[in-house]
Every structure is written in C-alpha cells, then in structure tokens.
Motif scaffolding. Sequence first.
Motif, PDB file in Angstrom:
ATOM      1  N   ALA A 124       0.834  -1.207   0.000  1.00 60.80           N
ATOM      2  CA  ALA A 124       0.000   0.000   0.000  1.00 60.80           C
ATOM      3  C   ALA A 124       0.869   1.258   0.000  1.00 60.80           C
ATOM      4  CB  ALA A 124      -0.923  -0.010   1.215  1.00 60.80           C
TER       5      ALA A 124
ATOM      6  N   ASN B  55       2.478   1.807  -3.383  1.00 62.26           N
ATOM      7  CA  ASN B  55       1.514   2.318  -4.372  1.00 62.26           C
ATOM      8  C   ASN B  55       0.932   3.676  -3.979  1.00 62.26           C
ATOM      9  OD1 ASN B  55       1.853  -0.037  -5.853  1.00 62.26           O
ATOM     10  ND2 ASN B  55       0.136  -1.082  -4.857  1.00 62.26           N
ATOM     11  N   ARG B  56       1.334   4.184  -2.798  1.00 66.74           N
ATOM     12  CA  ARG B  56       0.798   5.444  -2.269  1.00 66.74           C
ATOM     13  C   ARG B  56      -0.735   5.415  -2.222  1.00 66.74           C
ATOM     14  NH1 ARG B  56       5.234   6.953   0.078  1.00 66.74           N
ATOM     15  NH2 ARG B  56       6.955   7.479  -1.303  1.00 66.74           N
ATOM     16  N   SER B  57      -1.269   4.247  -1.858  1.00 68.90           N
ATOM     17  CA  SER B  57      -2.721   4.054  -1.866  1.00 68.90           C
ATOM     18  C   SER B  57      -3.279   4.059  -0.447  1.00 68.90           C
ATOM     19  CB  SER B  57      -3.078   2.733  -2.556  1.00 68.90           C
ATOM     20  OG  SER B  57      -4.451   2.454  -2.416  1.00 68.90           O
TER      21      SER B  57
ATOM     22  N   HIS C 215      -6.436   3.790   0.204  1.00 66.14           N
ATOM     23  CA  HIS C 215      -7.481   2.762   0.209  1.00 66.14           C
ATOM     24  C   HIS C 215      -6.884   1.398   0.577  1.00 66.14           C
ATOM     25  CE1 HIS C 215     -11.151   0.663  -0.840  1.00 66.14           C
ATOM     26  NE2 HIS C 215     -10.463  -0.140  -1.653  1.00 66.14           N
ATOM     27  N   ASP C 216      -5.754   1.051  -0.048  1.00 64.20           N
ATOM     28  CA  ASP C 216      -5.098  -0.231   0.251  1.00 64.20           C
ATOM     29  C   ASP C 216      -4.553  -0.248   1.674  1.00 64.20           C
ATOM     30  OD1 ASP C 216      -5.691  -1.018  -2.285  1.00 64.20           O
ATOM     31  OD2 ASP C 216      -3.649  -0.786  -3.081  1.00 64.20           O
TER      32      ASP C 216
ATOM     33  N   ASN D 209      -0.851  12.645  -0.559  1.00 66.39           N
ATOM     34  CA  ASN D 209      -1.946  12.482  -1.514  1.00 66.39           C
ATOM     35  C   ASN D 209      -2.741  13.773  -1.672  1.00 66.39           C
ATOM     36  OD1 ASN D 209      -2.876   9.475  -2.551  1.00 66.39           O
ATOM     37  ND2 ASN D 209      -1.495   9.389  -0.806  1.00 66.39           N
TER      38      ASN D 209
END
Length: 385
Positions: free
Chosen positions: A256, A259-261, A263-264, A297
């Motif tokens: 996560a 991926n700079r996510s 949500h993950d 983000n």
Amino acid sequence: MKDQEATAEKEQQILRLGEEYKNAHNAAELSALIRNSRDLLGSIPKAKSTKIIKTLIDHFSQIPNSLDLQIQTCKDTVEWSKSEKRLFLKQSLETRLAALYAENRMYTAALDLIGPLLKELKRLDDKMVLLEVQLLESKVYHALHNLAKARAALTAARTSANAIYCPPLLQASLDMQSGILHAEERDYKTAYSYFYETLEGYSSQDDPKAVLALKYMLLCKIMLNQSDDVNSITNGKLALKYPGPDVDAMKAVAKAHQNRSLHDFEKALATYRGELSNDTIVRSHLAKLYDTLLEQNLIRIIEPFSRVEIAHIAKLVQLPTDQVEKKLSQMILDKAFHGVLDQGAGCLIVYEEPVVDQVYDSTLDTLKNMGSVVESLYQKAATLS
C-alpha cells in the motif's frame, strides 16, 4: 530415609497436580495448590522449594484470562516469602509481579515495586536480576511515553549486562528494547540493526518472539521508504522460518505504501487488525505513516487547483468529507501549503507560495547583534569604573 522419600514423593505430586491444572486451564485450583503447599515447601531446602514455587507460578502464563488471579497469587506468595525470610524467592517473585503489573497496564504499581527492588539488588550486587528489573523499568517508562527515563533505564541495563554473562534470550530482549527506543526517535536505520540482532538471538533459541522482531524489521524498512526491501527480507533464509499473519500484514502495508494508496492502506489495517492495530508499537508508527501518506496524496491532488470543492478531494482520496476537511485545516495551520477553507461554499482556496521578504529577518538579527554589543560594552564599562 523413609521421611525423605515421602517428602520427595509429595514434591512430585505437587508438580504433577500443577501440570494437570495448567493443562485443564484451572487457574483457581492452581492458586489453591500454591497456597496449600506452603507448609510442605517451608520444610524442604530453600533452593528446591523456590524452584517448585516458580514452576507453579509459571504455569499461569499458559492459562487464558488468569492475569488477575496470577497477580493476587504472586502478591500472597511475596508476603509468605517475607515472613519465611526467603530473600532470593522474594526478589524473584517481586520481579515477576512488577512484570505482571506492567502487562496489566498498572504502571504506577509496577514502578512503586521496581524502585525499592532496584535499591535492594544494587546493595546485594545481584547483577542478573538487576539487569532484568532495569530492562523491565525501561519497558514501563516507554509504555508511559517517558522516553528519557526509558533510555536511562536501558543504559543501566546494558551496563549491568556488560559486567556478567548475559543469556541469549535476555540479550535478545535488550536488543529488542533498544530497537523500539531508536524507532521512537525515528532512527529507523539503527532500530533495524537492533531488530535484526534480536531476530538472530530469538531464532537461535527457537523462541516464538522471533516473529515479532521480524515484524519490526519490516516496519523499519517501510518507515525508511524502502518498501521494495520487504519482499527480499521475507524471502531470506532466516525469515522463511516465520510465515504467518504478522509477516503478511507488513507485506500488505508495504504494498500500500509503495503504491501510495490510502485505500489499500486502510484495507490492510482492517484485514490485519489484530497484527497491526492491537500492537502498540506498530500502531503508533503506522499512524505517523498514514498521516504522511494522506498529506502527500492531498498535496498532489490540490496542486493543480486554485479553488476546489472539499467533497471532490474526499472522493478522489476515498475518505469521508469531514475527515478530509479536518486534515486540510491542520495542514494549513502547519503551513504545509497556503490557503483557506471556505466552509460556507464547501471549498478549499489555494494561494500561491508567498515571497518572503528577508529585510525583516535581517533587521531583527541586526538589532539582536547590536543589543549584544551594547550589553558587552556596558559590562566592560562597569569593570573600568
């Protein structure tokens, strides 16, 4: 001779009963056994009776939900050892009791016990038990977020360890605490080295805490923005011995983060709640990581805009609008970017980076230096007069 044989048989019966109560998870009967065996244990050599009592109390750790009863049994046995003038047993049990208090988050009670115990151990020069108590003191202060005293206690523990032979498991515990404190100071590179030493120490003794050291090693790599290294570490010869949810949790977080996510990241926290959120060490560092990831983000999203709806930002980062609004407000106060929140219109207004006029800072520095010169001249004039 017959009396000795009968006594020896009674000792074996006590140990067998203790084993049965442990296997049956019967904490109440185990506590009663320790209490009812005191007359017999008081009549046999102190070394042997101490070993039996410690063995029986150790059985509690295998019985779920027995912490309160274990604490009470320990307290009662400490009082008995005082009345019987069994100093070594008293010290051992008080060390165990302080650890139980810490486990039960009774930190004030633990420190109240540790203080006098340390003075007693220093006077007797019992460095092995002293080392254990100093290490425990460091852990308690860390739990209370008093890092200065936690570091001081750990330094004292390491000094004691240098003066004696330190068993591998105790050395691994020292390295673990060192890693934890370095991580608190955000020195993740040094922390990683200590956790690696811890992993090797626990692994050499087949101790299950090795997986915890591996977990913290992976955490350090993630915090160092080196998430790529997580897979190579987990595929290493030493780490392959410890598969399981702890390692899977850290791999999910690393992915996560890579991926700079957000949500993950949140999905990993929800999926591996026990391994991540219930671990106080991991939770505190991941909270910082999540905060940093959220800021990155948000800045990336608002960069092209001079005016943008907060609901639109929230939709892009897949988070509740009120949470995003609160974070943007904090970032404005922290000067992460320049802007204002128009809550009436539900918009964020972003300003250009202001050009800072250095004249004011230079003027203040000049006045400060002039003040120092005047003060110096005044002192010299006072000495001349």
